[in-house]
Design a protein around this motif. Structure first.
Motif, PDB file in Angstrom:
ATOM      1  N   LEU A  47       0.828  -1.209   0.000  1.00 17.74           N
ATOM      2  CA  LEU A  47       0.000   0.000   0.000  1.00 17.74           C
ATOM      3  C   LEU A  47       0.861   1.258   0.000  1.00 17.74           C
ATOM      4  N   LEU A  48       1.949   1.241   0.765  1.00 12.35           N
ATOM      5  CA  LEU A  48       2.852   2.389   0.814  1.00 12.35           C
ATOM      6  C   LEU A  48       3.512   2.620  -0.547  1.00 12.35           C
ATOM      7  N   CYS A  49       3.904   1.534  -1.199  1.00 10.49           N
ATOM      8  CA  CYS A  49       4.521   1.666  -2.520  1.00 10.49           C
ATOM      9  C   CYS A  49       3.524   2.182  -3.558  1.00 10.49           C
ATOM     10  N   LEU A  50       2.290   1.736  -3.458  1.00  4.32           N
ATOM     11  CA  LEU A  50       1.252   2.275  -4.351  1.00  4.32           C
ATOM     12  C   LEU A  50       1.077   3.771  -4.136  1.00  4.32           C
ATOM     13  N   LEU A  51       1.120   4.187  -2.875  1.00  2.41           N
ATOM     14  CA  LEU A  51       1.036   5.610  -2.574  1.00  2.41           C
ATOM     15  C   LEU A  51       2.201   6.363  -3.202  1.00  2.41           C
ATOM     16  N   MET A  52       3.392   5.782  -3.153  1.00  2.00           N
ATOM     17  CA  MET A  52       4.563   6.433  -3.744  1.00  2.00           C
ATOM     18  C   MET A  52       4.442   6.510  -5.262  1.00  2.00           C
ATOM     19  N   VAL A  53       3.892   5.474  -5.881  1.00  2.00           N
ATOM     20  CA  VAL A  53       3.695   5.495  -7.332  1.00  2.00           C
ATOM     21  C   VAL A  53       2.713   6.599  -7.721  1.00  2.00           C
ATOM     22  N   MET A 161      10.069 -12.091  10.337  1.00  2.00           N
ATOM     23  CA  MET A 161       8.876 -12.142   9.493  1.00  2.00           C
ATOM     24  C   MET A 161       8.324 -10.777   9.084  1.00  2.00           C
ATOM     25  N   LEU A 162       8.232  -9.820   9.990  1.00  2.00           N
ATOM     26  CA  LEU A 162       7.676  -8.516   9.642  1.00  2.00           C
ATOM     27  C   LEU A 162       8.565  -7.825   8.609  1.00  2.00           C
ATOM     28  N   GLY A 163       9.874  -7.862   8.837  1.00  2.00           N
ATOM     29  CA  GLY A 163      10.807  -7.275   7.882  1.00  2.00           C
ATOM     30  C   GLY A 163      10.781  -7.978   6.541  1.00  2.00           C
ATOM     31  N   LEU A 164      10.595  -9.291   6.556  1.00  2.00           N
ATOM     32  CA  LEU A 164      10.492 -10.046   5.310  1.00  2.00           C
ATOM     33  C   LEU A 164       9.259  -9.609   4.529  1.00  2.00           C
ATOM     34  N   GLY A 165       8.158  -9.372   5.231  1.00  2.00           N
ATOM     35  CA  GLY A 165       6.955  -8.866   4.571  1.00  2.00           C
ATOM     36  C   GLY A 165       7.204  -7.517   3.927  1.00  2.00           C
ATOM     37  N   PHE A 166       7.905  -6.604   4.648  1.00  2.00           N
ATOM     38  CA  PHE A 166       8.269  -5.309   4.077  1.00  2.00           C
ATOM     39  C   PHE A 166       9.096  -5.494   2.806  1.00  2.00           C
ATOM     40  N   HIS A 167      10.103  -6.345   2.906  1.00  2.00           N
ATOM     41  CA  HIS A 167      11.049  -6.548   1.808  1.00  2.00           C
ATOM     42  C   HIS A 167      10.351  -7.098   0.562  1.00  2.00           C
ATOM     43  N   LEU A 168       9.559  -8.137   0.757  1.00  2.00           N
ATOM     44  CA  LEU A 168       8.841  -8.732  -0.357  1.00  2.00           C
ATOM     45  C   LEU A 168       7.824  -7.755  -0.944  1.00  2.00           C
ATOM     46  N   GLY A 169       7.096  -7.066  -0.082  1.00  2.00           N
ATOM     47  CA  GLY A 169       6.082  -6.121  -0.551  1.00  2.00           C
ATOM     48  C   GLY A 169       6.678  -5.054  -1.444  1.00  2.00           C
ATOM     49  N   ASN A 171       9.734  -5.091  -3.142  1.00  2.55           N
ATOM     50  CA  ASN A 171      10.313  -5.625  -4.381  1.00  2.55           C
ATOM     51  C   ASN A 171       9.245  -6.101  -5.362  1.00  2.55           C
ATOM     52  N   PHE A 172       8.221  -6.773  -4.841  1.00  5.28           N
ATOM     53  CA  PHE A 172       7.195  -7.351  -5.705  1.00  5.28           C
ATOM     54  C   PHE A 172       6.309  -6.277  -6.317  1.00  5.28           C
ATOM     55  N   LEU A 173       5.862  -5.331  -5.519  1.00  8.99           N
ATOM     56  CA  LEU A 173       4.959  -4.299  -6.024  1.00  8.99           C
ATOM     57  C   LEU A 173       5.627  -3.464  -7.108  1.00  8.99           C
ATOM     58  N   LYS A 208      11.878  10.248  -2.576  1.00 10.13           N
ATOM     59  CA  LYS A 208      11.469   8.940  -3.084  1.00 10.13           C
ATOM     60  C   LYS A 208      12.242   7.811  -2.408  1.00 10.13           C
ATOM     61  N   GLY A 209      13.519   8.053  -2.124  1.00 17.34           N
ATOM     62  CA  GLY A 209      14.346   7.001  -1.541  1.00 17.34           C
ATOM     63  C   GLY A 209      14.168   6.828  -0.044  1.00 17.34           C
ATOM     64  N   LEU A 210      13.948   7.941   0.678  1.00 22.22           N
ATOM     65  CA  LEU A 210      13.945   7.881   2.137  1.00 22.22           C
ATOM     66  C   LEU A 210      12.558   7.866   2.768  1.00 22.22           C
ATOM     67  N   PHE A 211      11.584   8.493   2.125  1.00 22.66           N
ATOM     68  CA  PHE A 211      10.257   8.624   2.730  1.00 22.66           C
ATOM     69  C   PHE A 211       9.615   7.276   3.073  1.00 22.66           C
ATOM     70  N   PRO A 212       9.646   6.278   2.167  1.00 20.92           N
ATOM     71  CA  PRO A 212       9.023   4.989   2.536  1.00 20.92           C
ATOM     72  C   PRO A 212       9.627   4.370   3.792  1.00 20.92           C
ATOM     73  N   SER A 213      10.949   4.479   3.954  1.00 15.54           N
ATOM     74  CA  SER A 213      11.582   3.892   5.131  1.00 15.54           C
ATOM     75  C   SER A 213      11.262   4.678   6.389  1.00 15.54           C
ATOM     76  N   ILE A 214      11.144   6.008   6.262  1.00 13.48           N
ATOM     77  CA  ILE A 214      10.759   6.823   7.416  1.00 13.48           C
ATOM     78  C   ILE A 214       9.364   6.438   7.895  1.00 13.48           C
ATOM     79  N   ILE A 215       8.434   6.316   6.960  1.00 14.06           N
ATOM     80  CA  ILE A 215       7.062   5.927   7.310  1.00 14.06           C
ATOM     81  C   ILE A 215       7.032   4.515   7.889  1.00 14.06           C
TER      82      ILE A 215
END
Length: 239
Positions: A47-53, A161-169, A171-173, A208-215
């Protein structure tokens, strides 16, 4: 798949012989609570990546075109590929070595070291060794900060597990919209956009690079303070 199995065996050996611990201290065995963590991370990041797009489309006036034919088998292959690659990287950078470092040098130093290694690794994985110093510093900063947030997540939740979900979400999106090897532009093709200039370009790319990680960091701290995730942590530590 063989490489992933080798990493798991090495992780087990490191934990067993250095820390006298079982590999489950990584929180990798998929108990129900950990599966919940994984899906929370996956859905949140997508969802966060969709927001960034959408934000990028608005700021840069990006024109997207939905592909006439969407290959769902290719999307499935992409999902499998990225879950393997994300798990591999997480086991290397946020697995046994990070756990051992946390025990030996403390969480703050261990998380920073993990983040730095993750950032430098991406300079090589992106094939940027002969690039100018500014793009290299940018990649180390952005991917290193991402690695910091995910390592912090591992430390706080006592699970990969939580970090893995972030990572996959993430890369995949991104493969749905952007060019990427071996999977990219799976659903949309970029037709045009307005490129920012000079300081606008720098500021936009930092955003674009830092905002997703801050959130994501804010979200993780919110979860940690919630009774639900505290319960998750306690359950994991007892297993």
């Amino acid at each position: 798949m063989l490489g992933l199995l080798i990493i798991l065996v090495i992780s087990w050996a490191l934990l067993r012989f250095i820390e006298k611990k079982n590999i489950d201290v990584l929180g990798i065995i998929p108990y129900s609570n950990r599966v919940l963590q994984f899906f929370i991370g996956l859905v949140f990041m997508m969802l966060l990546c969709l927001l960034m797009v959408v934000t990028e489309a608005y700021i840069l006036n990006v024109k997207w075109k939905l592909k006439e034919t969407v290959d769902f088998s290719l999307i499935f292959q992409s999902f499998i590929y990225h879950i393997k690659s994300a798990l591999t990287e997480d086991l290397v950078f946020r697995g046994a070595l990070l756990y051992i470092l946390i025990q030996r040098i403390g969480s703050k130093k261990a998380i920073l070291l993990s983040a730095l290694c993750f950032g430098v690794y991406h300079v090589f994985s992106y094939g940027m060794m002969e690039e100018r110093i500014i793009p290299i510093v940018y990649v180390i900063l952005v991917t290193g900060f991402t690695g910091y947030v995910w390592a912090y997540t591992f430390y706080k939740t006592k699970s990969i597990m939580l970090g893995l979900g972030f990572h996959l979400g993430y890369n995949f999106l991104m493969t749905f919209f952007y060019e990427s090897y071996p999977y990219g532009e799976l659903m949309f093709i970029e037709l045009s956009k307005t490129a920012p200039q000079d300081w606008n370009w720098i500021l936009f790319n930092l955003f674009k690079g830092l905002f997703p990680s801050i959130i994501t960091l804010v979200f993780v701290n919110y979860l940690i303070k919630s009774s639900c995730v505290i319960s998750l942590r306690n359950n994991n530590s007892k297993s």
